[in-house]
Design a protein around this motif. Structure first.
Motif, PDB file in Angstrom:
ATOM      1  N   GLY A 148      -4.192   3.330  -4.335  1.00 40.92           N
ATOM      2  CA  GLY A 148      -5.023   3.296  -3.131  1.00 40.92           C
ATOM      3  C   GLY A 148      -4.315   2.674  -1.940  1.00 40.92           C
ATOM      4  N   VAL A 149      -2.981   2.692  -1.946  1.00 44.36           N
ATOM      5  CA  VAL A 149      -2.230   2.124  -0.822  1.00 44.36           C
ATOM      6  C   VAL A 149      -2.368   3.044   0.379  1.00 44.36           C
ATOM      7  N   ARG A 150      -2.753   2.454   1.488  1.00 43.50           N
ATOM      8  CA  ARG A 150      -2.926   3.244   2.700  1.00 43.50           C
ATOM      9  C   ARG A 150      -1.867   2.962   3.736  1.00 43.50           C
ATOM     10  N   GLU A 151      -1.152   1.844   3.586  1.00 41.99           N
ATOM     11  CA  GLU A 151      -0.138   1.475   4.567  1.00 41.99           C
ATOM     12  C   GLU A 151       0.820   0.466   3.947  1.00 41.99           C
ATOM     13  N   ILE A 152       2.092   0.551   4.344  1.00 39.55           N
ATOM     14  CA  ILE A 152       3.086  -0.440   3.904  1.00 39.55           C
ATOM     15  C   ILE A 152       3.899  -0.868   5.123  1.00 39.55           C
ATOM     16  N   PRO A 153       3.366  -1.828   5.886  1.00 40.84           N
ATOM     17  CA  PRO A 153       4.150  -2.330   7.008  1.00 40.84           C
ATOM     18  C   PRO A 153       5.351  -3.123   6.494  1.00 40.84           C
ATOM     19  N   ILE A 154       6.462  -3.040   7.226  1.00 44.81           N
ATOM     20  CA  ILE A 154       7.658  -3.781   6.834  1.00 44.81           C
ATOM     21  C   ILE A 154       8.209  -4.561   8.019  1.00 44.81           C
ATOM     22  N   SER A 155       8.943  -5.604   7.696  1.00 49.89           N
ATOM     23  CA  SER A 155       9.654  -6.379   8.697  1.00 49.89           C
ATOM     24  C   SER A 155      11.079  -6.554   8.191  1.00 49.89           C
ATOM     25  N   LEU A 156      12.046  -6.288   9.058  1.00 48.32           N
ATOM     26  CA  LEU A 156      13.458  -6.374   8.705  1.00 48.32           C
ATOM     27  C   LEU A 156      14.151  -7.368   9.626  1.00 48.32           C
ATOM     28  N   SER A 157      15.097  -8.108   9.059  1.00 47.62           N
ATOM     29  CA  SER A 157      15.864  -9.037   9.870  1.00 47.62           C
ATOM     30  C   SER A 157      17.196  -9.306   9.191  1.00 47.62           C
TER      31      SER A 157
END
Length: 168
Positions: A106-115
């Protein structure tokens, strides 16, 4: 605030940039096995491609940690791709088995942050499910709840008969 453990998944990964540079130098075919053509074009288009390869590697790991699977259940490296919007914001595209697993969860979104720093690349991913969004909607803002309770108490007081004769 309590959140059901199945509602949101969080994944973080860190990769040493110099280690990625050594892997790429030792085994050039590594990039073709792990990264899509678009990812390779993006990374190779920079002065220090190892930085961007390391960052995307960390992102793939972080996404699969957020899903709670790692590279199991038939998920491969190319099933997780890091892309960028026209404004440069990174986002994830899932294909193959990774997409199937995400849908089952039921995953609707996978926001990511990269650094990255001069030595390390880091990525953070969050798998947000339909359930977590529904739970957020069910939670009430404390100020809204206080306002509702105040109005309810005021309404109750307004309905009490007025005291005749001025005595309590």
């Amino acid at each position: 605030m309590a959140v059901a453990s199945d509602s949101v998944g969080l994944g973080v990964d860190i990769v040493e940039i110099e280690r990625m540079a050594r892997i790429i130098k030792r085994s050039p075919a590594f990039t073709e096995k792990v990264y899509s053509a678009a990812e390779r074009a993006y990374c190779d288009g920079h002065a220090h491609p190892e930085v961007h390869y390391a960052t995307r590697f960390a992102a793939k790991e972080a996404v699969l940690k957020a899903l709670g699977t790692g590279f199991s259940e038939g998920i491969g490296w190319l099933d997780v791709e890091v892309r960028r919007t026209s404004k440069g914001r990174p986002y994830v595209v899932l294909t193959g088995r990774a997409r199937e697993v995400a849908r089952e969860m039921g995953v609707r979104e996978i926001p990511i942050s990269l650094s990255y720093t001069h030595t390390d690349a880091v990525a953070c991913a969050m798998a947000i499910t339909d359930e977590s969004v529904a739970a957020q909607k069910r939670r009430r803002d404390p100020m809204e709840e206080l306002t509702r309770q105040f109005k309810e108490a005021r309404s109750f007081l307004d309905e009490l008969p007025a005291n005749e004769g001025g005595r309590e």
